[in-house]
Design a protein around this motif. Structure first.
Motif, PDB file in Angstrom:
ATOM      1  N   PHE A 198       0.844  -1.183  -0.040  1.00  0.00           N
ATOM      2  CA  PHE A 198      -0.024  -0.041   0.153  1.00  0.00           C
ATOM      3  C   PHE A 198       0.719   1.304   0.038  1.00  0.00           C
ATOM      4  O   PHE A 198       0.377   2.324  -0.399  1.00  0.00           O
ATOM      5  CB  PHE A 198      -0.750  -0.033   1.057  1.00  0.00           C
ATOM      6  N   ALA A 199       2.058   1.258   0.557  1.00  0.00           N
ATOM      7  CA  ALA A 199       3.093   2.252   0.716  1.00  0.00           C
ATOM      8  C   ALA A 199       4.015   2.630  -0.675  1.00  0.00           C
ATOM      9  O   ALA A 199       4.622   3.561  -0.576  1.00  0.00           O
ATOM     10  CB  ALA A 199       3.751   2.355   1.821  1.00  0.00           C
ATOM     11  N   ALA A 200       3.994   1.382  -1.202  1.00  0.00           N
ATOM     12  CA  ALA A 200       5.043   1.524  -2.254  1.00  0.00           C
ATOM     13  C   ALA A 200       4.927   2.825  -3.453  1.00  0.00           C
ATOM     14  O   ALA A 200       5.951   3.350  -3.629  1.00  0.00           O
ATOM     15  CB  ALA A 200       4.976   0.032  -2.932  1.00  0.00           C
ATOM     16  N   VAL A 232       7.205   5.857  -4.152  1.00  0.00           N
ATOM     17  CA  VAL A 232       7.699   6.090  -5.538  1.00  0.00           C
ATOM     18  C   VAL A 232       7.495   7.786  -5.749  1.00  0.00           C
ATOM     19  O   VAL A 232       8.158   8.554  -6.344  1.00  0.00           O
ATOM     20  CB  VAL A 232       6.970   5.247  -6.746  1.00  0.00           C
ATOM     21  N   ARG A 233       6.390   8.161  -5.565  1.00  0.00           N
ATOM     22  CA  ARG A 233       6.077   9.534  -5.615  1.00  0.00           C
ATOM     23  C   ARG A 233       6.855  10.464  -4.870  1.00  0.00           C
ATOM     24  O   ARG A 233       7.519  11.717  -5.087  1.00  0.00           O
ATOM     25  CB  ARG A 233       4.419   9.862  -5.375  1.00  0.00           C
ATOM     26  N   LEU A 234       7.106   9.958  -3.486  1.00  0.00           N
ATOM     27  CA  LEU A 234       7.760  10.835  -2.771  1.00  0.00           C
ATOM     28  C   LEU A 234       9.408  10.837  -3.135  1.00  0.00           C
ATOM     29  O   LEU A 234      10.130  11.817  -2.982  1.00  0.00           O
ATOM     30  CB  LEU A 234       8.103  10.168  -1.089  1.00  0.00           C
ATOM     31  N   LEU A 235      10.018   9.739  -3.639  1.00  0.00           N
ATOM     32  CA  LEU A 235      11.218   9.636  -4.284  1.00  0.00           C
ATOM     33  C   LEU A 235      11.511  10.687  -5.494  1.00  0.00           C
ATOM     34  O   LEU A 235      12.605  11.266  -5.573  1.00  0.00           O
ATOM     35  CB  LEU A 235      11.691   8.260  -4.968  1.00  0.00           C
ATOM     36  N   THR A 280      10.664  -0.874  -3.693  1.00  0.00           N
ATOM     37  CA  THR A 280      10.789  -2.213  -4.705  1.00  0.00           C
ATOM     38  C   THR A 280       9.772  -3.158  -4.661  1.00  0.00           C
ATOM     39  O   THR A 280       9.795  -3.928  -5.836  1.00  0.00           O
ATOM     40  CB  THR A 280      12.077  -2.698  -4.123  1.00  0.00           C
ATOM     41  N   VAL A 281       8.997  -2.781  -3.703  1.00  0.00           N
ATOM     42  CA  VAL A 281       7.514  -3.816  -3.909  1.00  0.00           C
ATOM     43  C   VAL A 281       6.741  -3.510  -5.180  1.00  0.00           C
ATOM     44  O   VAL A 281       6.085  -4.407  -5.608  1.00  0.00           O
ATOM     45  CB  VAL A 281       6.839  -3.479  -2.567  1.00  0.00           C
ATOM     46  N   ALA A 282       7.042  -2.402  -5.479  1.00  0.00           N
ATOM     47  CA  ALA A 282       5.922  -1.972  -6.680  1.00  0.00           C
ATOM     48  C   ALA A 282       6.604  -2.873  -7.888  1.00  0.00           C
ATOM     49  O   ALA A 282       5.548  -3.210  -8.828  1.00  0.00           O
ATOM     50  CB  ALA A 282       5.968  -0.665  -7.062  1.00  0.00           C
ATOM     51  N   ASN A 283       7.660  -3.196  -7.894  1.00  0.00           N
ATOM     52  CA  ASN A 283       8.290  -4.117  -9.167  1.00  0.00           C
ATOM     53  C   ASN A 283       8.470  -5.619  -8.780  1.00  0.00           C
ATOM     54  O   ASN A 283       9.122  -6.399  -9.377  1.00  0.00           O
ATOM     55  CB  ASN A 283       9.520  -3.599  -9.636  1.00  0.00           C
ATOM     56  N   ALA A 284       7.938  -6.232  -7.590  1.00  0.00           N
ATOM     57  CA  ALA A 284       8.352  -7.232  -6.915  1.00  0.00           C
ATOM     58  C   ALA A 284       7.648  -8.495  -7.929  1.00  0.00           C
ATOM     59  O   ALA A 284       6.686  -8.172  -8.473  1.00  0.00           O
ATOM     60  CB  ALA A 284       7.721  -7.517  -5.592  1.00  0.00           C
ATOM     61  N   ASP A 285       8.098  -9.780  -7.845  1.00  0.00           N
ATOM     62  CA  ASP A 285       7.696 -10.819  -8.652  1.00  0.00           C
ATOM     63  C   ASP A 285       7.289 -10.491 -10.101  1.00  0.00           C
ATOM     64  O   ASP A 285       6.510 -11.085 -10.570  1.00  0.00           O
ATOM     65  CB  ASP A 285       6.180 -11.298  -7.826  1.00  0.00           C
ATOM     66  N   ARG A 286       8.189  -9.867 -10.528  1.00  0.00           N
ATOM     67  CA  ARG A 286       8.287  -9.451 -12.243  1.00  0.00           C
ATOM     68  C   ARG A 286       9.299 -10.277 -12.849  1.00  0.00           C
ATOM     69  O   ARG A 286       9.891  -9.695 -13.777  1.00  0.00           O
ATOM     70  CB  ARG A 286       8.278  -8.244 -12.429  1.00  0.00           C
ATOM     71  N   GLY A 287       9.771 -11.364 -12.443  1.00  0.00           N
ATOM     72  CA  GLY A 287      11.001 -12.127 -13.118  1.00  0.00           C
ATOM     73  C   GLY A 287      12.285 -11.739 -12.711  1.00  0.00           C
ATOM     74  O   GLY A 287      12.410 -11.221 -11.708  1.00  0.00           O
ATOM     75  N   LEU A 328       7.372 -16.719   2.862  1.00  0.00           N
ATOM     76  CA  LEU A 328       7.396 -15.255   2.726  1.00  0.00           C
ATOM     77  C   LEU A 328       7.247 -14.631   1.295  1.00  0.00           C
ATOM     78  O   LEU A 328       8.017 -14.994   0.560  1.00  0.00           O
ATOM     79  CB  LEU A 328       8.341 -14.535   3.312  1.00  0.00           C
ATOM     80  N   PRO A 329       6.197 -14.080   0.894  1.00  0.00           N
ATOM     81  CA  PRO A 329       6.050 -13.240  -0.438  1.00  0.00           C
ATOM     82  C   PRO A 329       7.066 -12.421  -0.200  1.00  0.00           C
ATOM     83  O   PRO A 329       7.645 -11.883   0.987  1.00  0.00           O
ATOM     84  CB  PRO A 329       4.493 -12.607  -0.139  1.00  0.00           C
ATOM     85  N   VAL A 330       7.559 -11.663  -1.584  1.00  0.00           N
ATOM     86  CA  VAL A 330       8.530 -10.719  -1.466  1.00  0.00           C
ATOM     87  C   VAL A 330       8.213  -9.491  -0.560  1.00  0.00           C
ATOM     88  O   VAL A 330       8.860  -8.873   0.136  1.00  0.00           O
ATOM     89  CB  VAL A 330       8.725 -10.440  -3.033  1.00  0.00           C
ATOM     90  N   ALA A 331       7.056  -8.896  -0.924  1.00  0.00           N
ATOM     91  CA  ALA A 331       6.517  -7.809  -0.334  1.00  0.00           C
ATOM     92  C   ALA A 331       6.593  -7.964   1.390  1.00  0.00           C
ATOM     93  O   ALA A 331       7.037  -7.109   2.106  1.00  0.00           O
ATOM     94  CB  ALA A 331       5.047  -7.533  -0.476  1.00  0.00           C
ATOM     95  N   ARG A 332       6.465  -9.200   1.747  1.00  0.00           N
ATOM     96  CA  ARG A 332       6.356  -9.318   3.355  1.00  0.00           C
ATOM     97  C   ARG A 332       7.894  -9.404   3.850  1.00  0.00           C
ATOM     98  O   ARG A 332       8.027  -8.622   4.872  1.00  0.00           O
ATOM     99  CB  ARG A 332       5.751 -10.603   3.843  1.00  0.00           C
ATOM    100  N   ALA A 333       8.921 -10.022   2.900  1.00  0.00           N
ATOM    101  CA  ALA A 333      10.035  -9.785   3.352  1.00  0.00           C
ATOM    102  C   ALA A 333      10.527  -8.507   3.176  1.00  0.00           C
ATOM    103  O   ALA A 333      11.403  -8.144   4.120  1.00  0.00           O
ATOM    104  CB  ALA A 333      10.805 -10.767   2.312  1.00  0.00           C
ATOM    105  N   VAL A 334      10.400  -7.518   2.426  1.00  0.00           N
ATOM    106  CA  VAL A 334      10.567  -6.188   2.315  1.00  0.00           C
ATOM    107  C   VAL A 334      10.049  -5.584   3.778  1.00  0.00           C
ATOM    108  O   VAL A 334      10.901  -4.842   4.215  1.00  0.00           O
ATOM    109  CB  VAL A 334      10.003  -5.420   0.911  1.00  0.00           C
ATOM    110  N   GLY A 335       8.855  -5.718   4.002  1.00  0.00           N
ATOM    111  CA  GLY A 335       8.329  -5.242   5.233  1.00  0.00           C
ATOM    112  C   GLY A 335       9.201  -5.514   6.362  1.00  0.00           C
ATOM    113  O   GLY A 335       9.542  -4.747   7.105  1.00  0.00           O
TER     114      GLY A 335
END
Length: 413
Positions: free
Chosen positions: A204-206, A210-213, A234-241, A336-343
């Protein structure tokens, strides 16, 4: 003996209990103002001289009252452990009485710890004394709440593999950040218990980050937040290969097998984590934190399996890792999904920053106290040194010859 040579009469517990009952019932249940207080004082005097059996009977009597006098409850709880057991198990006793009793003895603390209902202030008072036998009663009870400050203190005492860590890991009232602080101090089973409960998902914060950056400017004072924003985004691009993998496998290999300063810094930069967190992950011999990092940076399952088969340098005093450890790390990775690991990584960063602030505050307080002590000592020494020179206490002190008025004379002053 009386003046007639006869022994003084003794009052029986039964008679004293009966008198207490009548006094408690007098005045319409203590509704008569001054009579109420006077009756309480008389009851207290009677209870003072009762035997153990009388105190227990009185305890059983007053717990049946809808609103028994708190002073009487306190008196009985502190005077007799048997009476305390009767009173503490009921709802009539107040937190104030329980907290005072908890400060008195281990025996009373154990009685209170077994009470059906425990409030947070009472639990904190019980745990203040850091007694393993009391912790073993209270901590496994999910209905016995502990405060954040007490949880922090408990976590700071945990040693790998001890029962305290296991009890805390299985609680559900630790905040995610404190549970992940505990993660570093417990064994594999307790780590699994912590990870099973971790549900935070930064997706939800990704986009927000991104906009903050996009608004970031060079030379700002928010470098730490920029790194956090990069990590979460980075969660916005997670699980994209494979293209989503942010840390080179060769760098992760060196990080796990050698953990040189260079490899720690490389991984920190590529994974958008602090060097401090990178060091902690590298130092985690069991590898659970490494598995979380591998998942967070987007390593695919096949490459991850190869990384988990690597051998990490064995710290002094540790046994070699069991051959099945690589399968355990793979299980951590897959759970762990990628997003949760990032969390998890971001929570660790937040907690490291919080601990650093706390350490700075403590150091500042210590420095201030040290300065105060030095000042007090200098004043004391100056006073002692000048005392013999005073000839007339009533005469005003003369300005020392050759010293300019207002000159600072002692140490820092």
């Amino acid at each position: 003996m009386t003046d007639k040579g006869k022994p003084e009469a003794g009052l029986s517990d039964a008679a004293m209990v009966a008198a207490v009952s009548e006094l408690l019932a007098s005045g319409g249940g203590f509704s008569a103002g001054v009579d109420k207080h006077y009756a309480q004082e008389l009851v207290g005097r009677i209870v003072d001289v009762m035997g153990e059996a009388g105190k227990v009977k009185t305890a059983k009597l007053i717990v049946k009252m809808s609103n028994p006098p708190e002073d009487l409850l306190r008196q009985l709880v502190l005077a007799s452990n048997e009476a305390a057991q009767v009173i503490i198990s009921t709802k009539v006793v107040t937190d104030a009485v329980l907290m005072e009793a908890a400060s008195r003895s281990p025996e009373l603390r154990e009685i209170i710890a077994r009470r059906p209902q425990l409030s947070e202030p009472v639990v904190n008072r019980l745990l203040f004394h850091e007694e393993p036998q009391i912790e073993a009663i209270v901590l496994p009870r999910p209905e016995a709440p502990i405060s954040t400050s007490r949880a922090k203190r408990l976590i700071s005492r945990v040693q790998n593999g001890d029962s305290l860590g296991a009890m805390l890991a299985n609680r559900f009232d630790l905040s995610p950040r404190l549970a992940l602080r505990l993660f570093w101090r417990v064994d594999a089973d307790s780590r699994q218990a912590i990870l099973r409960k971790f549900k935070s998902d930064p997706c939800f914060a990704a986009e927000i980050f991104v906009r903050l950056l996009k608004s970031a400017e060079p030379g700002g004072k928010s470098a730490g937040l920029v790194s956090m924003a990069k990590l979460v985004s980075t969660v916005a691009n997670a699980d994209r290969g494979p293209a989503s993998q942010s840390v080179a496998s060769s760098d992760l290999t060196e990080f796990r097998t050698k953990a040189t300063t260079s490899s720690v810094m490389k991984v920190a930069e590529q994974a958008n984590i602090s060097i401090e967190l990178s060091k902690r992950i590298a130092a985690d011999f069991d590898g659970d934190a490494f598995a979380i990092l591998v998942r967070a940076v987007g390593v695919n399952e096949k490459s991850a399996a190869k990384l988990f088969a690597l051998k990490s340098p064995k710290p002094a005093g540790r046994d070699e890792l069991d051959p099945s450890n690589k399968e355990r790390l793979r299980s951590v990775y897959e759970s762990l999904p990628v997003a949760r690991a990032v969390g998890i990584l971001s929570y660790w960063e937040i907690d490291l920053a919080e601990q650093a602030r706390t350490a700075m505050d403590q150091q500042l307080e210590e420095d201030i106290n040290s300065l105060k002590n030095r000042v007090a000592e200098e004043f004391s020494e100056a006073g002692d040194a000048s005392a013999p020179e005073v000839e007339d206490e009533a005469a005003p002190a003369e300005e020392p010859v050759g010293e300019a008025p207002g000159k600072k004379r002692f140490g820092l002053f």
